[in-house]
Design an enzyme around this catalytic site. Sequence first.
Site, short mmCIF file in Angstrom:
data_model
loop_
_atom_site.label_atom_id
_atom_site.label_comp_id
_atom_site.label_asym_id
_atom_site.label_seq_id
_atom_site.Cartn_x
_atom_site.Cartn_y
_atom_site.Cartn_z
N TYR A 38 -1.37 -1.70 11.01
CA TYR A 38 -1.90 -2.12 9.56
C TYR A 38 -0.71 -1.77 8.79
CZ TYR A 38 -3.76 -1.20 4.95
OH TYR A 38 -3.73 -1.18 3.59
N LYS A 54 2.44 -3.84 6.34
CA LYS A 54 2.85 -3.73 5.11
C LYS A 54 4.18 -3.53 4.88
CE LYS A 54 -1.46 -3.93 3.34
NZ LYS A 54 -1.86 -5.50 2.51
N SER A 88 1.03 -1.29 -0.17
CA SER A 88 -0.03 0.13 0.15
C SER A 88 0.86 1.33 0.05
CB SER A 88 -1.00 -0.05 1.33
OG SER A 88 -1.46 1.17 1.62
C1 UD1 Z 1 -6.82 4.15 3.89
C2 UD1 Z 1 -5.23 3.50 4.37
C3 UD1 Z 1 -4.68 2.81 3.09
C4 UD1 Z 1 -5.67 1.68 2.29
C5 UD1 Z 1 -6.64 2.70 1.93
C6 UD1 Z 1 -7.52 1.83 1.03
C7 UD1 Z 1 -3.72 4.62 5.80
C8 UD1 Z 1 -3.23 5.74 6.30
N1 UD1 Z 1 -4.75 4.41 4.80
O1 UD1 Z 1 -6.43 5.07 2.79
O2 UD1 Z 1 -3.43 2.18 3.61
O3 UD1 Z 1 -4.88 1.26 1.20
O4 UD1 Z 1 -7.37 3.01 2.87
O5 UD1 Z 1 -8.45 0.69 1.86
O6 UD1 Z 1 -3.35 3.72 6.37
N2 UD1 Z 1 -12.84 10.44 4.16
C9 UD1 Z 1 -13.76 11.37 4.39
N3 UD1 Z 1 -14.73 10.77 5.02
C10 UD1 Z 1 -15.09 9.39 5.05
C11 UD1 Z 1 -13.84 8.52 4.64
C12 UD1 Z 1 -12.70 9.15 4.24
O7 UD1 Z 1 -13.75 12.31 4.30
O8 UD1 Z 1 -16.08 9.07 5.62
C13 UD1 Z 1 -11.40 11.15 3.56
C14 UD1 Z 1 -10.21 10.66 4.12
O9 UD1 Z 1 -10.13 11.90 5.32
C15 UD1 Z 1 -9.17 10.75 3.26
C16 UD1 Z 1 -9.92 10.23 2.02
O10 UD1 Z 1 -11.18 10.64 2.18
O11 UD1 Z 1 -8.62 12.07 3.05
C17 UD1 Z 1 -9.76 8.75 1.45
O12 UD1 Z 1 -9.90 8.10 2.84
P1 UD1 Z 1 -9.72 6.50 2.76
O13 UD1 Z 1 -10.80 6.01 1.61
O14 UD1 Z 1 -10.24 5.98 3.98
O15 UD1 Z 1 -8.33 6.11 2.41
P2 UD1 Z 1 -7.09 6.58 2.81
O16 UD1 Z 1 -7.26 6.91 4.28
O17 UD1 Z 1 -6.35 7.50 1.91
#
Ligand code: UD1
Length: 344
Positions: free
Chosen positions: A152, A156, A127
Site C-alpha cells: 500500500y 503511494k 500519505s
Molecule cells: C495508517 C497507514 C497510513 C494511512 C493511515 C490512515 C501505514 C504504516 N499507515 O496509519 O498510511 O494514511 O492509516 O488510513 O501505512 N492503534 C491501536 N489500536 C487499534 C488501531 C490503531 O493502538 O486498534 C494505534 C496504532 O498502533 C498507531 C495509531 O493507533 O499507533 C494509529 O493507527 P492507525 O489509525 O491505523 O493509523 P496509522 O497506522 O498511523
Amino acid sequence: MSKRVLVSGGAGFIGSHVTVELIQAGYEVVVADDMSNCDLTCFEGVKKITGREDIPFVKMNFCDLDAVNRLFDGYRIDAVIHFAAFKAVGESVAEPIKYYTNNLSSFLNVLEAARTHGGCNVLFSSSATVYGEPEKLPVTEASPRQSATSPYGNTKQICEDILRDSVKAYPGLKGIALRYFNPIGAHPSALIGELPRGVPNNLVPFITQTAIGKRECLSIFGNDYPTEDGTCLRDYIDIVDLAKAHVYAVRRMLDGKMEQDYEIFNIGTGRPVSVLELVTTFEKVNHLKLNYKFAPRRAGDVTAIWADPTLANQKLGWKAERTVEETLSAAWAWEKRLAERAHE
Ligand code: UD1
C-alpha cells in the site's frame, strides 16, 4: 463559468468531505466511484449538506481506461482529485498484486485521460506513510522518503513518482501530491463520516465502535515505545480541515499560482498526540469510559510521526483549525447517528 473538478473515489470517507467543501467553495463537481469500499450513504449525505440534488455521480472503475476516457469525453474536467484506491495496509501485504494492479492502473488511466484531453490539473492523495520511521521530527516535505513497509505504502510512493515524471513530460499537465497524516473525525452535521467495512484497521473507528458496543475492547498496540506514555505518536488531522486543504490546492492549480509544475504539501496539524492521549480525550469530551487494554505492538507501526505543515500554511494559505476535542466529538456523533439509523 465555474470550474469543474472530478473526484475519483468521491463516495468514500475523504472524497465525500472534499466534495462538500468544493461545492461550498463554488466548484462544479463530478463524483465517480466503483463503490467497492462504500455504499451511497455518504453521497446522499453530501447532497443533504450542500442542498444539491443534482451532483453528477458516475459508477465506474478507474482501471477501465475506456470508461475513464468516456468520462472525460462527457465532461469538461479542469482538475482531478484522485482518491480511488485500496487503502488497507494489512490486506496489501496479503494481496500485493491486487493493490499494485488497482492503485497503479487507476492512476495511470487518470493521467492518460487527462493528458489526451488537453492537459489537466491532477491532485494525488498521498500519505505520510512515504516518510517511514523518520530520523528527524517533525517531517518537512524535504525529509527523505524511506522504503515502503507495505505494498500500500509503495503504491503511494510510485504514484507520486509517476505524477512527478508525467508533469515533466507532458506540457499542460500539472500535479500536486498532498501527504496526509492521520485523517479522523466526521462532518459536524453527522451526515457523512467514516464507514469501515468489517473490523476497522484504524484507531478512531475502532474507538467509536467500541464505545457504541460493536467491539468489545480496544487494543492499544504497544505501551513500551520510547515516548512519554509509551504509546505511539501521530498527527491526527480533522477530516473537514483536511478536505479544505484540497480546495486551497485546487485553487492554486486553477488560478495558475503553482511555483513548480509538481508540488508536494504535508497536510497535518504539527501537533503530536499519543494513542493513549487520544483515547482519554475521547472519553473526556464524550463523557464515557472506553473499554481498552494494552496489547503487543502492531507490525509495521512507526514510533512517532508528525508534520511540519509550514509549507501548506504559507503556500496554500491553509491551516488546520479544529481541535482534537471537536474532532473526537464529531466522530462520536457520527457513530451514534449510524447506530440510530441501524435501529430505524
Ligand atoms: C495508517 C497507514 C497510513 C494511512 C493511515 C490512515 C501505514 C504504516 N499507515 O496509519 O498510511 O494514511 O492509516 O488510513 O501505512 N492503534 C491501536 N489500536 C487499534 C488501531 C490503531 O493502538 O486498534 C494505534 C496504532 O498502533 C498507531 C495509531 O493507533 O499507533 C494509529 O493507527 P492507525 O489509525 O491505523 O493509523 P496509522 O497506522 O498511523
